[in-house]
Enzyme design. Sequence first.
Site, PDB file in Angstrom:
ATOM      1  N   ARG A  77       1.042  -1.468  -0.434  1.00  0.00           N
ATOM      2  CA  ARG A  77      -0.109   0.277  -0.001  1.00  0.00           C
ATOM      3  C   ARG A  77       1.214   1.272  -0.254  1.00  0.00           C
ATOM      4  O   ARG A  77       0.278   2.076   0.703  1.00  0.00           O
ATOM      5  CB  ARG A  77      -0.965  -0.048   1.336  1.00  0.00           C
ATOM      6  CG  ARG A  77      -1.793  -1.198   1.200  1.00  0.00           C
ATOM      7  CD  ARG A  77      -3.358  -0.569   1.794  1.00  0.00           C
ATOM      8  NE  ARG A  77      -4.220  -1.797   1.922  1.00  0.00           N
ATOM      9  CZ  ARG A  77      -4.617  -2.313   3.646  1.00  0.00           C
ATOM     10  NH1 ARG A  77      -3.730  -1.843   4.737  1.00  0.00           N
ATOM     11  NH2 ARG A  77      -5.678  -3.827   3.406  1.00  0.00           N
ATOM     12  N   ARG A  85      -6.612  11.465  -5.428  1.00  0.00           N
ATOM     13  CA  ARG A  85      -8.699  10.854  -5.059  1.00  0.00           C
ATOM     14  C   ARG A  85      -9.711  11.232  -5.004  1.00  0.00           C
ATOM     15  O   ARG A  85     -10.618  10.949  -5.777  1.00  0.00           O
ATOM     16  CB  ARG A  85      -8.306   9.663  -3.988  1.00  0.00           C
ATOM     17  CG  ARG A  85      -9.499   9.254  -3.829  1.00  0.00           C
ATOM     18  CD  ARG A  85     -10.088   7.713  -2.760  1.00  0.00           C
ATOM     19  NE  ARG A  85     -10.672   7.914  -2.132  1.00  0.00           N
ATOM     20  CZ  ARG A  85     -10.856   7.089  -1.552  1.00  0.00           C
ATOM     21  NH1 ARG A  85     -10.172   5.195  -1.263  1.00  0.00           N
ATOM     22  NH2 ARG A  85     -12.380   6.576  -1.525  1.00  0.00           N
ATOM     23  N   ASP A  99      -6.969  -2.649  -6.773  1.00  0.00           N
ATOM     24  CA  ASP A  99      -7.590  -3.013  -6.209  1.00  0.00           C
ATOM     25  C   ASP A  99      -7.710  -4.642  -6.414  1.00  0.00           C
ATOM     26  O   ASP A  99      -8.492  -5.279  -7.123  1.00  0.00           O
ATOM     27  CB  ASP A  99      -9.318  -3.059  -5.677  1.00  0.00           C
ATOM     28  CG  ASP A  99      -9.275  -3.234  -4.262  1.00  0.00           C
ATOM     29  OD1 ASP A  99      -8.581  -2.678  -2.933  1.00  0.00           O
ATOM     30  OD2 ASP A  99      -9.930  -4.011  -4.261  1.00  0.00           O
ATOM     31  N   TYR A 140     -14.886 -12.447   0.409  1.00  0.00           N
ATOM     32  CA  TYR A 140     -15.516 -11.326   0.158  1.00  0.00           C
ATOM     33  C   TYR A 140     -17.216 -11.604  -1.075  1.00  0.00           C
ATOM     34  O   TYR A 140     -18.315 -11.161  -0.775  1.00  0.00           O
ATOM     35  CB  TYR A 140     -15.150 -10.332  -1.159  1.00  0.00           C
ATOM     36  CG  TYR A 140     -13.972  -9.184   0.358  1.00  0.00           C
ATOM     37  CD1 TYR A 140     -14.321  -7.961   0.899  1.00  0.00           C
ATOM     38  CD2 TYR A 140     -12.918 -10.087  -0.052  1.00  0.00           C
ATOM     39  CE1 TYR A 140     -12.792  -7.779   1.914  1.00  0.00           C
ATOM     40  CE2 TYR A 140     -11.573  -9.250   1.036  1.00  0.00           C
ATOM     41  CZ  TYR A 140     -12.063  -8.492   1.650  1.00  0.00           C
ATOM     42  OH  TYR A 140     -10.439  -7.600   2.315  1.00  0.00           O
ATOM     43  N   ARG A 191      -3.641   6.609   1.449  1.00  0.00           N
ATOM     44  CA  ARG A 191      -4.103   7.195   2.058  1.00  0.00           C
ATOM     45  C   ARG A 191      -3.146   8.000   3.080  1.00  0.00           C
ATOM     46  O   ARG A 191      -3.600   8.634   3.587  1.00  0.00           O
ATOM     47  CB  ARG A 191      -5.225   6.880   3.065  1.00  0.00           C
ATOM     48  CG  ARG A 191      -6.837   6.630   1.518  1.00  0.00           C
ATOM     49  CD  ARG A 191      -7.534   6.131   2.776  1.00  0.00           C
ATOM     50  NE  ARG A 191      -7.465   4.530   3.528  1.00  0.00           N
ATOM     51  CZ  ARG A 191      -8.019   3.561   4.135  1.00  0.00           C
ATOM     52  NH1 ARG A 191      -9.571   5.032   4.220  1.00  0.00           N
ATOM     53  NH2 ARG A 191      -7.619   2.762   4.341  1.00  0.00           N
TER      54      ARG A 191
END
Length: 349
Positions: free
Chosen positions: A24, A37, A74, A151, A28
């Site tokens: 990552r 973003r 992703d 998921y 963020r």
Amino acid sequence: MDNDRFLRALRRQPVDRTPLWMMRQAGRYLPEYKATRARAGDFMSLCRSPELCCEVTLQPLDRFGLDAAILFSDILTVPDAMGLGLRFVEGEGPVFDRPVRDAHAIEALGVPDPETELRYVMDAVRTIRGALGSRLPLIGFAGSPWTLATYMIEGAGGSDFHTIKRMAYDAPEALDSLLAKLAASVSLYLEAQQRAGADALMIFDTWGGVLSPADYVQFSLEPMARIVEHLKRVAPETPVILFTKNGGQHLEAMAETGCDALGLDWTTDLGSARSRVGTRVALQGNLDPTWLLAQPARIEAAVARVLDSYGKGPGHVFNLGHGILQQTPPEHAAAMIEAVRNLSPAFHA
């Protein structure tokens, strides 16, 4: 490559210092990522823009000078392409509008064509590869079949996994069918990323560690082994990294898949792992990401312990044991990187 330390380490070849990248690493914790973003509007719009994916992929390289780039995408792009209605809910994470709960729903799923349903990912790889030139290697990636299935069946993240485990125990044939379809999909997806310009490929098995040893082999490891077999047949020179979070007890079995490297989280000692797998695979990891919330002097000491744990010689890629936390001050990530650069040459003299 102008900088081939990462690829050389994956092949257990000598390097002048330990190469470094971060899971990552585009994310963020970086103000420049937040700005990009915001321009994109939402997360999936960002993922579907090859130009913006390229922009955020390059941001940590420009800031820190890392040894590898990783595609910005992703893990849920594959099940999204299967038509399950993926959404990202602020504060909750990914949600599927049409989760898969029975054999009939599994049978209806198709295997996505990477150059049609997932063309935006391949275009991002090509765009990033063009922007990188010969500067650095590019890592392509995908989620493991088991992780994607969690998921798809649970319908969201942050689960106790009771729905998928009930299927595993009550209807294992149905789950095996889904995992086989996902293994085929991920194999084609990663092959296409390699053809588009990825120099190494990584399989993220985020949730394999929630399984018992026997269930891990059946539902997580065997589907990943089929993917590795496929990739080694179509692109034998491209290194493949397997990472199972909380999978330290399975390292020997993972090394038997034919992969080139194993990612480790912080719950497994690097030195112990090295003695267990020998020279069969390289090792990647494994600083606890929470260390980057500490002060720089303590971060440097933690880096020294990781390097010392692995010991001297080739075959180590320094990384976090999982993704960098969004609360991480960028200057603390820089302190870790500087520590690796300063301390690791002694381990390669």
